[in-house]
Design a protein around this motif. Structure first.
Motif, PDB file in Angstrom:
ATOM      1  N   VAL A 193       0.840  -1.026   0.005  1.00  0.00           N
ATOM      2  CA  VAL A 193      -0.029   0.010   0.059  1.00  0.00           C
ATOM      3  C   VAL A 193       1.049   1.236   0.042  1.00  0.00           C
ATOM      4  O   VAL A 193       1.500   1.598   0.987  1.00  0.00           O
ATOM      5  N   LYS A 234      -7.809   2.159  -2.302  1.00  0.00           N
ATOM      6  CA  LYS A 234      -7.353   1.861  -3.481  1.00  0.00           C
ATOM      7  C   LYS A 234      -8.238   2.648  -4.254  1.00  0.00           C
ATOM      8  O   LYS A 234      -9.496   2.557  -4.260  1.00  0.00           O
ATOM      9  N   TYR A 236       1.943   1.276 -10.130  1.00  0.00           N
ATOM     10  CA  TYR A 236       1.658   0.419  -8.847  1.00  0.00           C
ATOM     11  C   TYR A 236       2.427  -1.035  -8.860  1.00  0.00           C
ATOM     12  O   TYR A 236       2.957  -1.512  -8.124  1.00  0.00           O
ATOM     13  N   ASN A 279      -2.357   4.850  -7.375  1.00  0.00           N
ATOM     14  CA  ASN A 279      -3.965   4.625  -7.372  1.00  0.00           C
ATOM     15  C   ASN A 279      -4.240   4.406  -5.868  1.00  0.00           C
ATOM     16  O   ASN A 279      -5.123   3.600  -5.775  1.00  0.00           O
ATOM     17  N   PHE A 280      -3.567   4.922  -4.649  1.00  0.00           N
ATOM     18  CA  PHE A 280      -4.145   4.897  -3.440  1.00  0.00           C
ATOM     19  C   PHE A 280      -4.341   6.396  -2.845  1.00  0.00           C
ATOM     20  O   PHE A 280      -3.359   7.298  -3.238  1.00  0.00           O
TER      21      PHE A 280
END
Ligand SMILES: Nc1ncnc2c1ncn2[C@@H]1O[C@H](C[S@+](CC[C@H]([NH3+])C(=O)[O-])CC(=O)[O-])[C@@H](O)[C@H]1O
Ligand SMILES: O=C(O)C(=O)Cc1ccccc1
Length: 247
Positions: free
Chosen positions: A39, A168, A184, A237-238
């Motif tokens: 993450v 996400k 990612y 994309n978090f």
């Protein structure tokens, strides 16, 4: 020691059939390593919880941590704030997560008021709260359940309260999204994951972790009653959002 944490090797060998991802004993045993290597920005988000609480939570206020896993957010808050600054309630569906979160918070946060409940955040009776954390949890709920949960959290929040929503995300634009997903995967490679691990985990998460767009998140927060929401953090994309309930 029962709370030892192992390196995540869950998807490192070829599997005939990749089962859907679940928060079982094997995942719990390597969870801190998995989340740290998977993450982007996880540590930075936790590091801001103390400052966010100092700004938005009244002294001694109540904090919910929904889908608390091993209680990392509680641990971060306890490390950043004095014992009487907040009361913490973590909730998680996974009994193994709950057991280990209880043990960790008891050992690591002496003097702090920390409770962990085993339960489903969709069916919880919520007490009034000044700060609600949804750190990478809403993404695991059935998309059709998400509106109702966020609306109930809005009701539980005291006036002036805040919801911190970390997720996400998927980009609105298909080309942007493809680029973010590729980068990612680069992030995962840089953190030691192999092509096989990346691809098998991707399969395991299909229909289990269903990301929304930031547009959809902000629209849902507005529908629930939040007067204002903003994206305060994004790394690939978090992202993490903060939503404000009017004082
Ligand atoms: N309906 C549900 N009710 C309660 N818990 C649930 C539900 N569905 C899933 N969970 C729980 O939500 C957690 C999601 S992990 C959160 C990380 C944590 N917040 C952290 O700051 O370390 C995110 C991730 O692994 O990417 C798991 O512990 C599930 O058991
Ligand atoms: O690994 C992934 O692909 C993710 O999206 C993050 C994640 C982290 C921990 C459990 C499940 C998903």
């Amino acid at each position: 020691m029962s709370d030892a944490s192992y390196r995540d090797a869950i998807f490192s060998t070829p599997l005939d059939r990749v089962a859907s991802f679940s928060f079982d004993e094997r995942v719990v045993a390597c969870f801190p390593d998995m989340i740290r290597r998977s993450v982007p920005g996880y540590g930075q988000i936790l590091a801001m919880l103390g400052p966010l609480a100092r700004r938005h939570l009244r002294h001694g206020g109540h904090v919910y941590d929904l889908g608390c896993s091993l209680g990392a957010a509680g641990l971060a808050l306890a490390g950043q704030l004095p014992v009487d600054a907040f009361r913490y309630t973590g909730i998680d569906l996974s009994p193994t997560m709950v057991e280990r979160a209880r043990q960790t918070l008891k050992e690591e946060c002496p003097g702090h008021d920390m409770t962990v409940i085993e339960g489903d955040i969709r069916h919880q009776a919520y007490d009034a709260s000044g700060m609600i954390l949804l750190n990478f949890t809403l993404q695991f709920l059935d998309p059709t359940d998400r509106d109702a949960v966020v609306a109930r959290l809005f009701e539980a929040l005291e006036p002036g309260g805040v919801l911190i929503l970390s997720e996400k995300i998927v980009a609105d634009d298909e080309q942007d999204n493809a680029w973010l997903v590729e980068r990612y995967h680069d992030f995962k490679r840089a953190n030691g994951y192999s092509e096989l691990e990346i691809s098998q985990k991707r399969t395991a998460l299909e229909n289990v972790l269903v990301p929304d767009t930031l547009t959809a998140h902000h629209a849902r927060l507005a529908r629930a009653g939040f007067s204002r929401s903003l994206t305060w953090f994004q790394y690939l994309n978090f992202a993490s959002l903060i939503a404000f309930k009017e004082a």
